[in-house]
Design a protein around this motif. Sequence first.
Motif, PDB file in Angstrom:
ATOM      1  N   SER A 112      28.207 -34.683  65.978  1.00 50.82           N
ATOM      2  CA  SER A 112      29.261 -33.657  65.964  1.00 50.82           C
ATOM      3  C   SER A 112      30.506 -34.249  65.305  1.00 50.82           C
ATOM      4  O   SER A 112      30.593 -35.473  65.111  1.00 50.82           O
ATOM      5  N   GLY A 113      31.455 -33.382  65.004  1.00 52.41           N
ATOM      6  CA  GLY A 113      32.727 -33.871  64.481  1.00 52.41           C
ATOM      7  C   GLY A 113      33.425 -34.750  65.506  1.00 52.41           C
ATOM      8  O   GLY A 113      34.007 -35.790  65.165  1.00 52.41           O
ATOM      9  N   LEU A 114      33.349 -34.335  66.768  1.00 51.25           N
ATOM     10  CA  LEU A 114      33.996 -35.136  67.809  1.00 51.25           C
ATOM     11  C   LEU A 114      33.321 -36.498  67.956  1.00 51.25           C
ATOM     12  O   LEU A 114      33.983 -37.510  68.199  1.00 51.25           O
ATOM     13  N   ALA A 115      31.987 -36.547  67.771  1.00 47.62           N
ATOM     14  CA  ALA A 115      31.279 -37.835  67.822  1.00 47.62           C
ATOM     15  C   ALA A 115      31.750 -38.747  66.685  1.00 47.62           C
ATOM     16  O   ALA A 115      31.807 -39.972  66.842  1.00 47.62           O
ATOM     17  N   LEU A 157      41.398 -40.546  58.616  1.00 39.66           N
ATOM     18  CA  LEU A 157      41.783 -39.152  58.392  1.00 39.66           C
ATOM     19  C   LEU A 157      40.715 -38.212  58.947  1.00 39.66           C
ATOM     20  O   LEU A 157      39.528 -38.395  58.672  1.00 39.66           O
ATOM     21  N   ASP A 158      41.140 -37.211  59.704  1.00 39.29           N
ATOM     22  CA  ASP A 158      40.247 -36.095  60.034  1.00 39.29           C
ATOM     23  C   ASP A 158      40.358 -35.120  58.865  1.00 39.29           C
ATOM     24  O   ASP A 158      41.340 -34.411  58.710  1.00 39.29           O
ATOM     25  N   ASN A 159      39.318 -35.129  58.005  1.00 38.16           N
ATOM     26  CA  ASN A 159      39.381 -34.381  56.748  1.00 38.16           C
ATOM     27  C   ASN A 159      38.597 -33.063  56.808  1.00 38.16           C
ATOM     28  O   ASN A 159      38.161 -32.543  55.785  1.00 38.16           O
ATOM     29  N   LEU A 209      31.188 -31.504  60.057  1.00 37.08           N
ATOM     30  CA  LEU A 209      30.289 -30.767  59.160  1.00 37.08           C
ATOM     31  C   LEU A 209      29.927 -29.414  59.768  1.00 37.08           C
ATOM     32  O   LEU A 209      29.452 -28.513  59.069  1.00 37.08           O
ATOM     33  N   THR A 210      30.164 -29.314  61.070  1.00 32.62           N
ATOM     34  CA  THR A 210      30.028 -28.066  61.823  1.00 32.62           C
ATOM     35  C   THR A 210      30.767 -26.912  61.137  1.00 32.62           C
ATOM     36  O   THR A 210      30.367 -25.764  61.259  1.00 32.62           O
ATOM     37  N   LYS A 211      31.850 -27.216  60.448  1.00 32.83           N
ATOM     38  CA  LYS A 211      32.713 -26.183  59.890  1.00 32.83           C
ATOM     39  C   LYS A 211      32.206 -25.767  58.506  1.00 32.83           C
ATOM     40  O   LYS A 211      31.231 -25.072  58.407  1.00 32.83           O
ATOM     41  N   TYR A 212      32.839 -26.208  57.455  1.00 34.96           N
ATOM     42  CA  TYR A 212      32.475 -25.723  56.119  1.00 34.96           C
ATOM     43  C   TYR A 212      31.092 -26.140  55.620  1.00 34.96           C
ATOM     44  O   TYR A 212      30.349 -25.323  55.108  1.00 34.96           O
ATOM     45  N   SER A 237      35.782 -22.901  66.565  1.00 36.34           N
ATOM     46  CA  SER A 237      35.180 -23.364  65.321  1.00 36.34           C
ATOM     47  C   SER A 237      35.638 -22.482  64.148  1.00 36.34           C
ATOM     48  O   SER A 237      36.459 -21.572  64.337  1.00 36.34           O
ATOM     49  N   TRP A 238      35.170 -22.783  62.952  1.00 39.24           N
ATOM     50  CA  TRP A 238      35.574 -22.063  61.743  1.00 39.24           C
ATOM     51  C   TRP A 238      34.663 -22.458  60.586  1.00 39.24           C
ATOM     52  O   TRP A 238      33.831 -23.346  60.721  1.00 39.24           O
ATOM     53  N   GLY A 239      34.810 -21.767  59.468  1.00 37.34           N
ATOM     54  CA  GLY A 239      34.003 -22.077  58.288  1.00 37.34           C
ATOM     55  C   GLY A 239      32.698 -21.302  58.238  1.00 37.34           C
ATOM     56  O   GLY A 239      31.916 -21.467  57.322  1.00 37.34           O
TER      57      GLY A 239
HETATM   58  C1  LIG Z   1      35.997 -28.719  64.941  1.00 43.80           C
HETATM   59  C2  LIG Z   1      36.785 -29.887  64.601  1.00 43.80           C
HETATM   60  C3  LIG Z   1      36.382 -31.163  65.016  1.00 43.80           C
HETATM   61  C4  LIG Z   1      35.169 -31.405  65.892  1.00 43.80           C
HETATM   62  O1  LIG Z   1      33.983 -30.960  65.365  1.00 43.80           O
HETATM   63  P1  LIG Z   1      32.750 -30.600  66.322  1.00 43.80           P
HETATM   64  O2  LIG Z   1      31.572 -30.679  65.422  1.00 43.80           O
HETATM   65  O3  LIG Z   1      33.027 -29.224  66.855  1.00 43.80           O
HETATM   66  O4  LIG Z   1      32.698 -31.630  67.396  1.00 43.80           O
HETATM   67  C5  LIG Z   1      37.164 -32.231  64.633  1.00 43.80           C
HETATM   68  N1  LIG Z   1      38.271 -32.064  63.903  1.00 43.80           N
HETATM   69  C6  LIG Z   1      38.691 -30.851  63.504  1.00 43.80           C
HETATM   70  C7  LIG Z   1      39.927 -30.751  62.702  1.00 43.80           C
HETATM   71  C8  LIG Z   1      37.973 -29.723  63.837  1.00 43.80           C
HETATM   72  O5  LIG Z   1      38.406 -28.522  63.463  1.00 43.80           O
END
Ligand SMILES: *Cc1c(COP(=O)(O)O)cnc(C)c1O
Length: 420
Positions: free
Chosen positions: A93-96, A190-192, A223-226, A363-365
């Motif tokens: 996940s993004g958080l991971a 960076l959280d990109n 990667l969950t997003k876009y 979430s988004w994208g």
């Molecule tokens: C959603 C999001 C995350 C976390 O992603 P998950 O896959 O939902 O854990 C991290 N950073 C930003 C900016 C996000 O929008």
Amino acid sequence: MTDSTPINMPVAWNTATRLIHHPYQPPEGFESPATAVHKGSTIFFPSMAAVRNRDWAFKTTYTYGLHGTPTSFILEERLASLEGAQHCLLVPSGLAAISTVNLALLRQGDEVLLPDNVYGPNKSLVEQGLRHYGITHACYDPLDVEDLRRKIGPRTRLVWLEAAGSVSMEFPDLPALAAVCREHGIAAALDNTWGAGLAFQPFALGRQADGQPLGVDISIHALTKYPSGGGDVLMGSIATCDERLHKAIKLCHMRLGLGVGMNDVEAILRNLPSLALRYHAQDRAARQLAGFLQQHRAVAQVLHPALPGSPGHAHWQRLCAPKGPEDQGACAGIFSFVPDASWSQDRIDAFCEALQLFRIGYSWGGPTSLVMAYDLQTERQVPASLARLQGTRLVRLCIGLEHPDDLQADLAQAFQTVGA
Ligand SMILES: *Cc1c(COP(=O)(O)O)cnc(C)c1O
């Protein structure tokens, strides 16, 4: 009776064995637009020498399903090329991705700095989780480079950056923040997710005074997003140009046992070719709606980096600058607005619930537009950063792939429904 035993099948093998060991190999040369889904927890080695010489860091051999198959290697390499990185790792996940970077780089006694508008769960991990391991943190004002410089101390080991920031969408002076980290020899992560590798290049933000390229050290993505684009897959990535950092992160990744499912990897590979089309379409739609809201009398402030007057607009303009008259520069299709000060939380909630195309959700994208209400009063720690907002209660809109005119009509009817 027809004998279906293939050529070269030792007839001495029993049925149970023949269901597993089969000499048939399909012809070579198969190609299609799809990337094959290679699955495996176990991966066979050709010899014991191959076991002993396995490469855990640089994808030249295979070891075990947790450490990747050709399918995940291909996605990692495509993402590395998207971002201009040398190395990339997938996580569940993004958080991971965020937690892996924190755990790989921080030790007892270290300090980590976060922008005040950092993705909320990162702040929560650091504040509520890592403090139990003797790791401290401080929050800096994302729009004040000197505030970051002041807060860097002898124990600072890692600085997080985010552009644009979560929910309130301030766009920081990213090259200046990266330069301060570089000056102090501190890793900048960076959280990109917002930029998605399209709005700007995180490893090429500009040049330092000595002519060396300036960039962040690590870029993570949800990667969950876009990249997923479907609202149906959770995954994250960690990219870097630095071999030493990559090895530290990869070791931590292996020790934590973080694996990804290859069907999910394939779902992202399938949607990756349309990433830029979707990103720019959602950007255009979001700007139309942001412009509509800016004109609405019930709206006190629209927070969108491409709008003049939005916090950090000039920094966005410089980094993601339009490259010609046809080019609008790039933004993610996500923004927030602060309703008029007279709006109660109940009225904000009623507005969100009155929307018909926008669904309430995180979430988004993805294809469906989303709405979420926030109150930043309790989440922010830097008064100066909060003071830039016309209120602490805001509404975030994530634009999907519906027609923007229908979304605009939906917003208009929801305002009417709540009597605004
Ligand atoms: C959603 C999001 C995350 C976390 O992603 P998950 O896959 O939902 O854990 C991290 N950073 C930003 C900016 C996000 O929008």
